[in-house]
Scaffold this active site. Structure first.
Site, PDB file in Angstrom:
ATOM      1  N   HIS A 280     -62.844  69.188  37.739  1.00  0.00           N
ATOM      2  CA  HIS A 280     -63.615  68.491  36.708  1.00  0.00           C
ATOM      3  C   HIS A 280     -64.733  67.572  37.192  1.00  0.00           C
ATOM      4  O   HIS A 280     -65.577  67.188  36.390  1.00  0.00           O
ATOM      5  CB  HIS A 280     -62.662  67.698  35.810  1.00  0.00           C
ATOM      6  CG  HIS A 280     -61.642  68.561  35.144  1.00  0.00           C
ATOM      7  ND1 HIS A 280     -61.972  69.487  34.176  1.00  0.00           N
ATOM      8  CD2 HIS A 280     -60.305  68.678  35.336  1.00  0.00           C
ATOM      9  CE1 HIS A 280     -60.876  70.123  33.791  1.00  0.00           C
ATOM     10  NE2 HIS A 280     -59.850  69.652  34.492  1.00  0.00           N
TER      11      HIS A 280
ATOM     12  N   ASN B 112     -63.386  74.935  30.626  1.00  0.00           N
ATOM     13  CA  ASN B 112     -63.339  73.858  31.617  1.00  0.00           C
ATOM     14  C   ASN B 112     -64.503  72.911  31.360  1.00  0.00           C
ATOM     15  O   ASN B 112     -65.552  73.323  30.867  1.00  0.00           O
ATOM     16  CB  ASN B 112     -63.430  74.404  33.040  1.00  0.00           C
ATOM     17  CG  ASN B 112     -63.061  73.349  34.058  1.00  0.00           C
ATOM     18  OD1 ASN B 112     -61.923  72.910  34.125  1.00  0.00           O
ATOM     19  ND2 ASN B 112     -64.031  72.916  34.852  1.00  0.00           N
ATOM     20  N   THR B 113     -64.305  71.645  31.703  1.00  0.00           N
ATOM     21  CA  THR B 113     -65.352  70.637  31.557  1.00  0.00           C
ATOM     22  C   THR B 113     -65.602  69.966  32.893  1.00  0.00           C
ATOM     23  O   THR B 113     -64.660  69.564  33.574  1.00  0.00           O
ATOM     24  CB  THR B 113     -64.937  69.572  30.514  1.00  0.00           C
ATOM     25  OG1 THR B 113     -64.689  70.225  29.265  1.00  0.00           O
ATOM     26  CG2 THR B 113     -66.022  68.521  30.335  1.00  0.00           C
TER      27      THR B 113
ATOM     28  N   LYS C 247     -53.277  65.568  23.449  1.00  0.00           N
ATOM     29  CA  LYS C 247     -53.141  66.713  22.545  1.00  0.00           C
ATOM     30  C   LYS C 247     -51.713  67.249  22.509  1.00  0.00           C
ATOM     31  O   LYS C 247     -51.263  67.734  21.483  1.00  0.00           O
ATOM     32  CB  LYS C 247     -54.091  67.845  22.963  1.00  0.00           C
ATOM     33  CG  LYS C 247     -55.537  67.591  22.601  1.00  0.00           C
ATOM     34  CD  LYS C 247     -56.343  68.873  22.724  1.00  0.00           C
ATOM     35  CE  LYS C 247     -57.119  68.878  24.013  1.00  0.00           C
ATOM     36  NZ  LYS C 247     -58.001  70.050  24.158  1.00  0.00           N
TER      37      LYS C 247
ATOM     38  N   HIS D   9     -55.462  65.064  34.473  1.00  0.00           N
ATOM     39  CA  HIS D   9     -55.676  66.139  33.498  1.00  0.00           C
ATOM     40  C   HIS D   9     -56.831  65.761  32.580  1.00  0.00           C
ATOM     41  O   HIS D   9     -56.900  64.634  32.103  1.00  0.00           O
ATOM     42  CB  HIS D   9     -54.398  66.356  32.678  1.00  0.00           C
ATOM     43  CG  HIS D   9     -54.562  67.260  31.509  1.00  0.00           C
ATOM     44  ND1 HIS D   9     -54.708  68.616  31.635  1.00  0.00           N
ATOM     45  CD2 HIS D   9     -54.619  66.997  30.178  1.00  0.00           C
ATOM     46  CE1 HIS D   9     -54.844  69.153  30.428  1.00  0.00           C
ATOM     47  NE2 HIS D   9     -54.794  68.184  29.532  1.00  0.00           N
TER      48      HIS D   9
END
Length: 152
Positions: free
Chosen positions: A36, A68-69, A90, A143
């Site tokens: 990331h 993906n970011t 989430k 994460h």
């Protein structure tokens, strides 16, 4: 006599294999950084950015990671999110935190019809608040949970 040696050597061999397995394993914090963080660049409208980065960061080996970011901010700024607004993840976990300010990110999404080994991604540069799950001591991101628009 041979049985005595094997009784001693077997547990020793198991211990050595366990230690070697742990040494080669990527920590969750390092995996977060690999998947990331792209601090050295700004969000790119270059349509091949995601294709290049997803491959370079080993997210297209064996399968195409669907989403993906990448975050284009200094690592310390992303680590500091772990001490900002606490939010629910989430998945219902309670170890997520939302950044106080918007951050430069690039979202990568697998294009329709794209299949391994020819992973093709759509590149979308954005400015959003990020939500990360944090663990450990010191508290560090492990994460990437989501990105959200400014609520004002």
């Amino acid at each position: 006599m041979a049985l005595d040696k094997s009784v001693i050597l077997l547990p020793l061999l198991v211990l050595v294999l366990l230690v070697l397995g742990c040494l080669g394993r990527e920590s969750r914090a390092k995996k977060f950084q690999r998947q990331h963080m792209d601090s050295g660049s700004s969000p790119s409208s270059n349509s091949t950015y995601c294709n290049q980065m997803m491959k370079r960061r080993s997210m297209t080996h064996g399968r195409c990671k669907p989403v993906n970011t990448f975050v284009h901010e200094p690592l310390v700024d992303v680590q500091n999110v772990c001490f900002q607004e606490k939010v629910t993840c989430k998945n219902g976990q309670t170890n997520c935190f939302k950044s106080k300010s918007s951050m430069h990110i690039t979202d990568c999404r697998l294009t329709n019809g794209s299949r391994y080994p020819n992973c093709a991604y759509r590149t979308s540069p954005k400015e959003r608040h990020i939500i990360v799950a944090c663990e450990g001591s010191p508290h560090v991101p492990v994460h990437f949970d989501a990105s959200v628009e400014d609520s004002t």
